[in-house]
Design a protein around this motif. Structure first.
Motif, mmCIF file in Angstrom:
data_model
loop_
_atom_site.group_PDB
_atom_site.id
_atom_site.type_symbol
_atom_site.label_atom_id
_atom_site.label_comp_id
_atom_site.label_asym_id
_atom_site.label_seq_id
_atom_site.Cartn_x
_atom_site.Cartn_y
_atom_site.Cartn_z
ATOM 1 N N GLY A 180 0.796 -1.210 0.000
ATOM 2 C CA GLY A 180 0.000 0.000 0.000
ATOM 3 C C GLY A 180 0.837 1.271 0.000
ATOM 4 N N VAL A 181 0.172 2.379 0.112
ATOM 5 C CA VAL A 181 0.824 3.680 0.118
ATOM 6 C C VAL A 181 1.770 3.780 1.318
ATOM 7 N N GLY A 182 2.972 4.265 1.080
ATOM 8 C CA GLY A 182 3.932 4.451 2.152
ATOM 9 C C GLY A 182 4.822 3.259 2.409
ATOM 10 N N ALA A 183 4.571 2.160 1.706
ATOM 11 C CA ALA A 183 5.412 0.976 1.905
ATOM 12 C C ALA A 183 6.801 1.210 1.327
ATOM 13 N N THR A 184 7.792 0.527 1.910
ATOM 14 C CA THR A 184 9.167 0.659 1.421
ATOM 15 C C THR A 184 9.287 0.182 -0.014
ATOM 16 N N CYS A 185 8.593 -0.924 -0.310
ATOM 17 C CA CYS A 185 8.640 -1.501 -1.649
ATOM 18 C C CYS A 185 7.224 -1.552 -2.197
ATOM 19 N N LYS A 186 6.938 -0.724 -3.172
ATOM 20 C CA LYS A 186 5.586 -0.666 -3.734
ATOM 21 C C LYS A 186 5.263 -1.916 -4.540
ATOM 22 N N SER A 187 6.234 -2.387 -5.298
ATOM 23 C CA SER A 187 6.064 -3.602 -6.086
ATOM 24 C C SER A 187 7.265 -4.503 -5.841
ATOM 25 N N CYS A 188 7.040 -5.554 -5.073
ATOM 26 C CA CYS A 188 8.147 -6.412 -4.643
ATOM 27 C C CYS A 188 7.912 -7.855 -5.079
ATOM 28 N N ALA A 189 7.364 -8.052 -6.251
ATOM 29 C CA ALA A 189 6.926 -9.378 -6.681
ATOM 30 C C ALA A 189 8.082 -10.187 -7.247
ATOM 31 N N HIS A 190 8.821 -10.832 -6.379
ATOM 32 C CA HIS A 190 9.877 -11.728 -6.841
ATOM 33 C C HIS A 190 10.035 -12.851 -5.832
ATOM 34 N N CYS A 191 10.135 -14.076 -6.341
ATOM 35 C CA CYS A 191 10.202 -15.257 -5.488
ATOM 36 C C CYS A 191 11.609 -15.418 -4.917
ATOM 37 N N PRO A 192 11.750 -15.454 -3.596
ATOM 38 C CA PRO A 192 13.089 -15.599 -3.014
ATOM 39 C C PRO A 192 13.699 -16.967 -3.282
ATOM 40 N N TRP A 193 12.858 -17.981 -3.492
ATOM 41 C CA TRP A 193 13.401 -19.306 -3.817
ATOM 42 C C TRP A 193 13.948 -19.312 -5.242
ATOM 43 N N MET A 194 13.250 -18.664 -6.176
ATOM 44 C CA MET A 194 13.774 -18.562 -7.543
ATOM 45 C C MET A 194 15.115 -17.835 -7.559
ATOM 46 N N ALA A 195 15.254 -16.841 -6.679
ATOM 47 C CA ALA A 195 16.487 -16.052 -6.629
ATOM 48 C C ALA A 195 17.686 -16.864 -6.158
ATOM 49 N N MET A 196 17.446 -18.052 -5.594
ATOM 50 C CA MET A 196 18.563 -18.891 -5.149
ATOM 51 C C MET A 196 19.353 -19.463 -6.324
#
Length: 345
Positions: free
Chosen positions: A288-304
């Motif tokens: 929502g408004v004021g969040a540190t990351c407005k769009s944070c759609a990434h899988c942390p497992w994929m990032a491994m």
């Protein structure tokens, strides 16, 4: 009428910290050259999911491999003549590759690269649930373990789920569905099938926010909204296109819009830019408004998954996927039903 099954002990899935590989140009070039040499020596092919890093996607393309969704990854690895399949993705994808190719060596960059949907559906609890409903056809999403697939009658992907369930519904079958409650709800509403839904969810897609997406649409009135069906129903309701990763990319290529708001893992943007150059892709909001990351759609497992870990498994042979023969022989039946259906339709 849809029924929601509330598991008595729903596993609490906690995503790991996001750690993405960072490489300098020299190290990247050295790793890529080294990996290519080892792949040739070991008769290996690389299949990478759209959600993995640009480095891995580019390497798969450059070496005659495959960058795609889980269905095409399964098809490609099964059809390819390589004796070693390198799977850059999450563990259920490696399991599927091994189930379809028991005679081949299947390696993954990191065996800890899991999936919240898989983790939320333990095989023993799921099997007990199936036993309670013997009158239902068991349909499971690809994002499940080999043991869960072995208990199923059908495996589906996001690209095949609606067609397969509609087919079963037309035959008068009632469905027991697992594990994604949002995809299951979308399939049920689309097909009208009688479905019992397991209550798993994807940590990435569940985070998309309808209120903020509606505001984004107002700010970009000419943008088409592309949504993966693992998302909540109120997000799906705002979509111009609902579909698998491959269907989302195809929509970006074929629709006349110049701008697109995309509600799926942002790893897909690398392939979308290549497939539809000149078009603008905007990440759908996950906060929502004021969040540190407005769009944070990434899988942390994929990032491994990364070039360093891929080189390491080729050097050492670690991280091999193994599936016991009894499980493999049962699971291959449910997967092959999907592949045969997809080939015919």
């Amino acid at each position: 009428m849809q029924t929601l099954f509330q598991m008595p002990h729903t596993p609490k899935v906690i995503a790991p910290p996001m750690v993405e590989e960072v490489l300098g140009a020299d190290e990247r070039a050295t790793l890529i050259a080294h990996i290519k040499t080892m792949m040739a020596q070991q008769n290996a092919v690389l299949v990478a999911h759209y959600y993995t890093s640009a480095d891995l996607q580019d390497l798969a393309d450059a070496t005659g491999g495959c960058v795609s969704d889980s269905l095409e990854m399964a098809r490609f690895g099964h059809a390819h003549a390589a004796s070693t399949i390198l799977v850059a993705g999450v563990k259920f994808m490696g399991d599927t590759a091994k189930i379809l190719n028991p005679e081949k060596r299947v390696l993954m960059p990191d065996l800890n690269a899991n999936c919240s949907l898989d983790l939320a559906c333990p095989a023993d609890e799921f099997s007990a649930f199936c036993d309670q409903h013997p009158d239902r056809v068991v349909v499971v999403y690809a994002n499940t373990s080999a043991a869960v697939k072995a208990r199923a009658d059908w495996v589906v992907t996001s690209g095949t789920a609606v067609k397969i369930v509609a087919h079963l519904h037309a035959l008068g079958q009632k469905i027991l569905w697992a594990p994604d409650k949002y995809l299951g709800d979308y399939v049920q509403r689309t097909t009208g099938a009688d479905m019992l839904l397991w209550q798993g969810s994807c940590v990435v897609h569940e985070a998309f926010k309808a209120k903020e997406l509606a505001a984004m649409k107002l700010a970009h009135p000419d943008a088409a909204v592309l949504v993966h069906p693992e998302s909540p129903a109120d997000v799906i309701a705002l979509a111009d296109v609902v579909g698998s990763t491959t269907q989302i990319i195809r929509a970006a290529q074929t629709m006349p819009n110049r701008e697109f708001i995309v509600a799926t893992d942002n790893g897909i943007f690398h392939k979308m830019h290549a497939a539809a150059p000149g078009k603008v892709f905007i990440e759908a909001p996950t906060a929502g408004v004021g969040a540190t990351c407005k769009s944070c759609a990434h899988c942390p497992w994929m990032a491994m998954n990364g070039l360093r870990s891929l080189a390491h498994v080729l050097e050492t042979g670690v991280n091999e996927i193994l599936v016991d023969s009894a499980t493999q022989q049962k699971a291959v039946l449910s997967i092959q039903r999907m592949l045969d259906f997809a080939a015919q339709h």
